[in-house]
Design a protein around this motif. Sequence first.
Motif, short mmCIF file in Angstrom:
data_model
loop_
_atom_site.label_atom_id
_atom_site.label_comp_id
_atom_site.label_asym_id
_atom_site.label_seq_id
_atom_site.Cartn_x
_atom_site.Cartn_y
_atom_site.Cartn_z
N GLY A 10 35.39 39.26 29.19
CA GLY A 10 34.38 39.81 29.61
C GLY A 10 33.06 40.08 28.62
O GLY A 10 33.18 39.31 27.79
N LYS A 11 32.07 40.53 29.14
CA LYS A 11 30.92 40.57 28.34
C LYS A 11 31.01 41.01 27.00
O LYS A 11 30.78 40.46 25.83
CB LYS A 11 29.89 41.46 29.05
N LEU A 12 31.47 42.43 26.78
CA LEU A 12 31.84 42.76 25.54
C LEU A 12 33.17 42.31 24.95
O LEU A 12 33.16 41.91 23.70
CB LEU A 12 32.25 44.35 25.70
N ASP A 31 43.67 39.28 30.30
CA ASP A 31 42.72 39.14 31.22
C ASP A 31 43.07 38.65 32.57
O ASP A 31 44.07 37.67 32.50
CB ASP A 31 41.30 38.67 30.88
N ARG A 32 42.56 39.06 33.80
CA ARG A 32 42.98 38.36 34.96
C ARG A 32 42.17 37.14 35.22
O ARG A 32 42.54 36.49 36.01
CB ARG A 32 43.01 39.35 36.08
N VAL A 43 46.98 38.18 32.99
CA VAL A 43 47.89 39.38 33.08
C VAL A 43 47.08 40.37 34.14
O VAL A 43 45.75 40.44 33.93
CB VAL A 43 47.87 40.28 31.78
N LEU A 45 46.82 43.80 34.71
CA LEU A 45 47.02 44.96 34.07
C LEU A 45 47.23 46.26 34.98
O LEU A 45 47.88 47.41 34.58
CB LEU A 45 45.86 45.79 33.18
N LEU A 71 39.70 46.78 26.74
CA LEU A 71 38.42 46.90 27.26
C LEU A 71 38.30 46.52 28.70
O LEU A 71 37.35 46.86 29.19
CB LEU A 71 37.53 45.82 26.54
N ASN A 88 41.93 50.61 39.98
CA ASN A 88 42.13 49.41 38.94
C ASN A 88 42.19 50.25 37.53
O ASN A 88 42.97 49.78 36.65
CB ASN A 88 40.84 48.51 38.99
N TYR A 142 33.70 56.36 38.38
CA TYR A 142 33.80 55.30 37.09
C TYR A 142 33.85 56.33 35.84
O TYR A 142 34.72 56.13 34.99
CB TYR A 142 32.62 54.47 37.06
N LYS A 146 36.88 57.59 32.89
CA LYS A 146 36.52 57.55 31.36
C LYS A 146 37.10 58.78 30.68
O LYS A 146 37.75 59.07 29.76
CB LYS A 146 35.39 57.04 31.20
N PHE A 170 30.79 53.28 24.49
CA PHE A 170 29.79 52.42 24.44
C PHE A 170 28.58 52.74 25.30
O PHE A 170 28.65 53.31 26.43
CB PHE A 170 30.41 51.30 24.69
N SER A 171 27.48 52.67 24.69
CA SER A 171 26.16 52.52 25.36
C SER A 171 26.15 51.25 26.22
O SER A 171 27.17 50.54 26.55
CB SER A 171 25.03 52.70 24.50
N ASN A 172 25.15 51.02 26.92
CA ASN A 172 24.75 49.86 27.66
C ASN A 172 24.98 48.34 27.16
O ASN A 172 24.05 48.31 26.08
CB ASN A 172 23.61 50.14 28.64
N VAL A 173 25.98 47.57 27.21
CA VAL A 173 26.24 46.63 26.44
C VAL A 173 25.14 45.59 26.77
O VAL A 173 24.75 45.25 27.82
CB VAL A 173 27.48 45.99 26.60
N1 LIG Z 1 28.83 46.73 30.33
C1 LIG Z 1 28.54 48.08 29.78
O1 LIG Z 1 27.11 48.24 29.79
C2 LIG Z 1 29.54 49.10 29.20
C3 LIG Z 1 28.98 50.38 28.67
C4 LIG Z 1 29.85 51.15 28.37
C5 LIG Z 1 31.25 50.84 28.63
N2 LIG Z 1 31.84 49.45 28.87
C6 LIG Z 1 33.01 49.69 29.27
O2 LIG Z 1 33.43 48.46 28.30
C7 LIG Z 1 34.46 47.59 28.78
C8 LIG Z 1 34.06 46.20 28.96
O3 LIG Z 1 32.70 46.14 29.81
P1 LIG Z 1 32.23 44.61 30.04
O4 LIG Z 1 30.89 44.95 30.18
O5 LIG Z 1 32.68 43.37 28.91
O6 LIG Z 1 32.98 44.20 31.65
P2 LIG Z 1 33.25 42.95 32.08
O7 LIG Z 1 33.45 43.15 33.61
O8 LIG Z 1 32.19 41.90 31.71
O9 LIG Z 1 34.59 42.49 31.66
C9 LIG Z 1 35.74 43.41 32.09
C10 LIG Z 1 36.97 42.25 32.05
O10 LIG Z 1 38.03 43.02 32.37
C11 LIG Z 1 38.89 42.20 33.36
N3 LIG Z 1 39.71 42.99 34.15
C12 LIG Z 1 39.41 44.19 34.99
N4 LIG Z 1 40.43 44.65 35.65
C13 LIG Z 1 41.26 43.82 35.10
C14 LIG Z 1 42.74 44.10 35.51
N5 LIG Z 1 43.31 44.88 36.45
N6 LIG Z 1 43.48 43.32 34.78
C15 LIG Z 1 43.14 42.31 33.98
N7 LIG Z 1 41.89 42.09 33.49
C16 LIG Z 1 41.05 43.09 34.43
C17 LIG Z 1 37.65 41.43 34.01
O11 LIG Z 1 38.56 40.02 34.57
C18 LIG Z 1 36.74 41.23 33.11
O12 LIG Z 1 36.97 40.06 32.35
C19 LIG Z 1 34.88 48.19 29.99
O13 LIG Z 1 36.04 49.17 29.79
C20 LIG Z 1 33.74 49.08 30.51
O14 LIG Z 1 33.98 50.03 31.14
C21 LIG Z 1 30.72 48.90 29.50
#
Ligand SMILES: NC(=O)c1ccc[n+]([C@@H]2O[C@H](COP(=O)([O-])OP(=O)(O)OC[C@H]3O[C@@H](n4cnc5c(N)ncnc54)[C@H](O)[C@@H]3O)[C@@H](O)[C@H]2O)c1
Length: 290
Positions: A10-12, A31-32, A43, A45, A71, A88, A142, A146, A170-173
């Motif tokens: 994912g992004k982070l 990751d899935r 996997v 999760l 994450l 989820n 959501y 958390k 985390f704040s907005n990534v």
């Molecule tokens: N993006 C933001 O601004 C932000 C802000 C605060 C917190 N967060 C938290 O940070 C974390 C990462 O966020 P992100 O922006 O990288 O999200 P993202 O959607 O880019 O990445 C999340 C990853 O999790 C995987 N995933 C989700 N459910 C799954 C499952 N059941 N089994 C396996 N893999 C699974 C997805 O395939 C994806 O690759 C998350 O927990 C999110 O809630 C994000």
Amino acid sequence: MRVAVTGGSGKLGRSVVRRLSDDGHEVTNLDRTGARRPGFAEVDLRNYGQVVDVFLGLEDRHAGFDAVVHLAAIPAPGLVPDAATFENNMQSTYNVFQAARRAGIKKIVYASSETVLGLPFDVDPPYIPVDEDYPARPESTYSLVKHLEEQMAIQLTRWDPDLSITGLRFSNVMDPEDYEDFPSFDHDARLRKWNLWGYIDGRDGAQAVARALEHGKPGFEAFIIANDDTVMGRSSASLAAEVFPNVKVVKDLGEHETMLSIDKAKRLLGYAPEHTWRTYHPLRTTPTED
Ligand SMILES: NC(=O)c1ccc[n+]([C@@H]2O[C@H](COP(=O)([O-])OP(=O)(O)OC[C@H]3O[C@@H](n4cnc5c(N)ncnc54)[C@H](O)[C@@H]3O)[C@@H](O)[C@H]2O)c1
């Protein structure tokens, strides 16, 4: 350390996998979704059997982990129906925490969220800058998850005094390519008031994960993780005064100082953000730092 990173596609997660690998850790992305290659295992999760199994080993790829960085989640409200977000995210986190316990893994760092601070602040925050000292105010399913994850972590670390769980709110990534849009936020103070004009550069988010792996103590702690500054050109004091006139500002704010306090993370984790959108040239398609 041998580190499992869930959501590493994912992004982070991409920034976190890169940072931890660069730091010399042996990283496996669970990751899935993701490209088939060493260091990645597909996997789901939500399936406890898969999680406990992969934590214990995977053929000749690895024989267990010293730490888990969790994450993976549906990363915001409104992307899928609320019930799907709950199912989820809640099930995945229970499975990750519980399987880690069963596998004897004593260090967990996971993504909580700024949303538990009361975003989108349709109700005023109790004070500015917000910090970790007031009870959570989740305003969406959501965010409720958390919050429940933090509550679960408190109980699990009470059951096992050797277990360390760190929740990073985390704040907005943001990635560098997102910085192009930042100047457009300035014309309307209310556009980004929903998170007190905060953000987290993915690389600084990854730094916070690395520091938490290093400094996390047994027990549970939550930390706000944001950058030092806001997304705005205007001063922080003027934004707070205009949009939240009834909220007490409890410190003298620096010109662009974050209103999501990162003092606790600085103090206890040694977190020190290194990136700011202000040093990027917004008109370049591939931003470069000065
Ligand atoms: N993006 C933001 O601004 C932000 C802000 C605060 C917190 N967060 C938290 O940070 C974390 C990462 O966020 P992100 O922006 O990288 O999200 P993202 O959607 O880019 O990445 C999340 C990853 O999790 C995987 N995933 C989700 N459910 C799954 C499952 N059941 N089994 C396996 N893999 C699974 C997805 O395939 C994806 O690759 C998350 O927990 C999110 O809630 C994000």
